[in-house]
Motif scaffolding. Sequence first.
Motif, short mmCIF file in Angstrom:
data_model
loop_
_atom_site.label_atom_id
_atom_site.label_comp_id
_atom_site.label_asym_id
_atom_site.label_seq_id
_atom_site.Cartn_x
_atom_site.Cartn_y
_atom_site.Cartn_z
N GLU A 202 0.84 -1.19 0.00
CA GLU A 202 0.00 0.00 0.00
C GLU A 202 0.88 1.25 0.00
N TRP A 203 0.46 2.26 -0.77
CA TRP A 203 1.24 3.49 -0.82
C TRP A 203 1.09 4.26 0.48
N ASP A 204 2.21 4.68 1.00
CA ASP A 204 2.29 5.73 2.01
C ASP A 204 3.68 6.32 1.86
N GLU A 205 3.93 7.42 2.52
CA GLU A 205 5.21 8.11 2.34
C GLU A 205 6.39 7.22 2.72
N ASP A 206 6.23 6.44 3.77
CA ASP A 206 7.32 5.56 4.21
C ASP A 206 7.60 4.46 3.18
N ASN A 207 6.53 3.82 2.66
CA ASN A 207 6.74 2.78 1.66
C ASN A 207 7.33 3.35 0.37
N GLU A 208 6.97 4.57 0.02
CA GLU A 208 7.58 5.17 -1.16
C GLU A 208 9.06 5.46 -0.90
N ARG A 209 9.39 5.92 0.29
CA ARG A 209 10.79 6.17 0.64
C ARG A 209 11.59 4.87 0.53
N ILE A 210 11.01 3.76 1.00
CA ILE A 210 11.68 2.46 0.93
C ILE A 210 11.87 2.03 -0.52
N SER A 211 10.84 2.18 -1.34
CA SER A 211 10.95 1.81 -2.76
C SER A 211 11.99 2.67 -3.47
N ARG A 212 12.02 3.93 -3.15
CA ARG A 212 12.99 4.86 -3.75
C ARG A 212 14.42 4.41 -3.38
N ALA A 213 14.62 4.05 -2.12
CA ALA A 213 15.95 3.60 -1.67
C ALA A 213 16.34 2.29 -2.37
N LYS A 214 15.38 1.35 -2.51
CA LYS A 214 15.66 0.09 -3.20
C LYS A 214 16.03 0.33 -4.65
N LEU A 215 15.36 1.29 -5.28
CA LEU A 215 15.65 1.60 -6.67
C LEU A 215 17.06 2.19 -6.80
N LEU A 216 17.38 3.10 -5.90
CA LEU A 216 18.70 3.74 -5.96
C LEU A 216 19.85 2.77 -5.66
N ASN A 217 19.59 1.80 -4.76
CA ASN A 217 20.68 0.86 -4.45
C ASN A 217 20.68 -0.38 -5.35
N GLY A 218 19.76 -0.44 -6.32
CA GLY A 218 19.76 -1.53 -7.30
C GLY A 218 19.02 -2.78 -6.88
N THR A 219 18.35 -2.77 -5.74
CA THR A 219 17.59 -3.95 -5.29
C THR A 219 16.41 -4.21 -6.21
N ILE A 220 15.79 -3.13 -6.73
CA ILE A 220 14.70 -3.25 -7.70
C ILE A 220 15.08 -2.45 -8.94
N SER A 221 14.44 -2.77 -10.06
CA SER A 221 14.77 -2.07 -11.31
C SER A 221 13.79 -0.96 -11.65
N VAL A 222 12.60 -1.01 -11.08
CA VAL A 222 11.56 0.00 -11.34
C VAL A 222 10.48 -0.16 -10.27
N TYR A 223 9.75 0.91 -10.02
CA TYR A 223 8.53 0.76 -9.22
C TYR A 223 7.43 1.61 -9.83
N TYR A 224 6.20 1.17 -9.57
CA TYR A 224 5.02 1.84 -10.11
C TYR A 224 4.13 2.28 -8.96
#
Length: 165
Positions: free
Chosen positions: A97-119
């Motif tokens: 579920e979207w919330d500011e904390d989950n978006e911060r976590i997804s952003r960090a995962k994207l920047l460190n290469g854990t994920i390739s994209v998020y929607y």
Amino acid sequence: MMRSRFAMLAILTLAVCWLGPEAAFSQSCGCGPDFCQGDPRYAPRLAQAKAAMRNTGYPDELVALMDKDGACFARVDRAPTNFHIRDYASGTFQDVEWDEDNERISRAKLLNGTISVYYKYNTPRAFKCCGEKVYNERPDYDSTHDVNRSIVIECKKSGTTVTCQ
């Protein structure tokens, strides 16, 4: 022949007077009134849903996604009242579920290469209103990520930052 036309016109006029303009409109769409595009109930229902989402605290960029999917009453009425994030990595995805904390976590995962994209999305698949194609028959459908790209916000790494469009 003239009598039957007059009788139909009289019945239609009575329906509009007694039931409102929606009754006359529902006669013009073969999919049922809730799935017809151009339904006069659509705009007020969309405005109501968006106002509720803003009152819940969702940012405007997410609320604006409600304008991108099918323009029929059923789509707005059946849409989730919240938003989600889909993290994608190596052939798998996870939705939260979207919330500011989950978006911060997804952003960090994207920047460190854990994920390739998020929607970010209200719903990842397009709704089928009358006259539209099913979600997976549309040109914007991405079967790898299971999303219709035109109704989601895609976030990708761009150098040392994240760009969401």
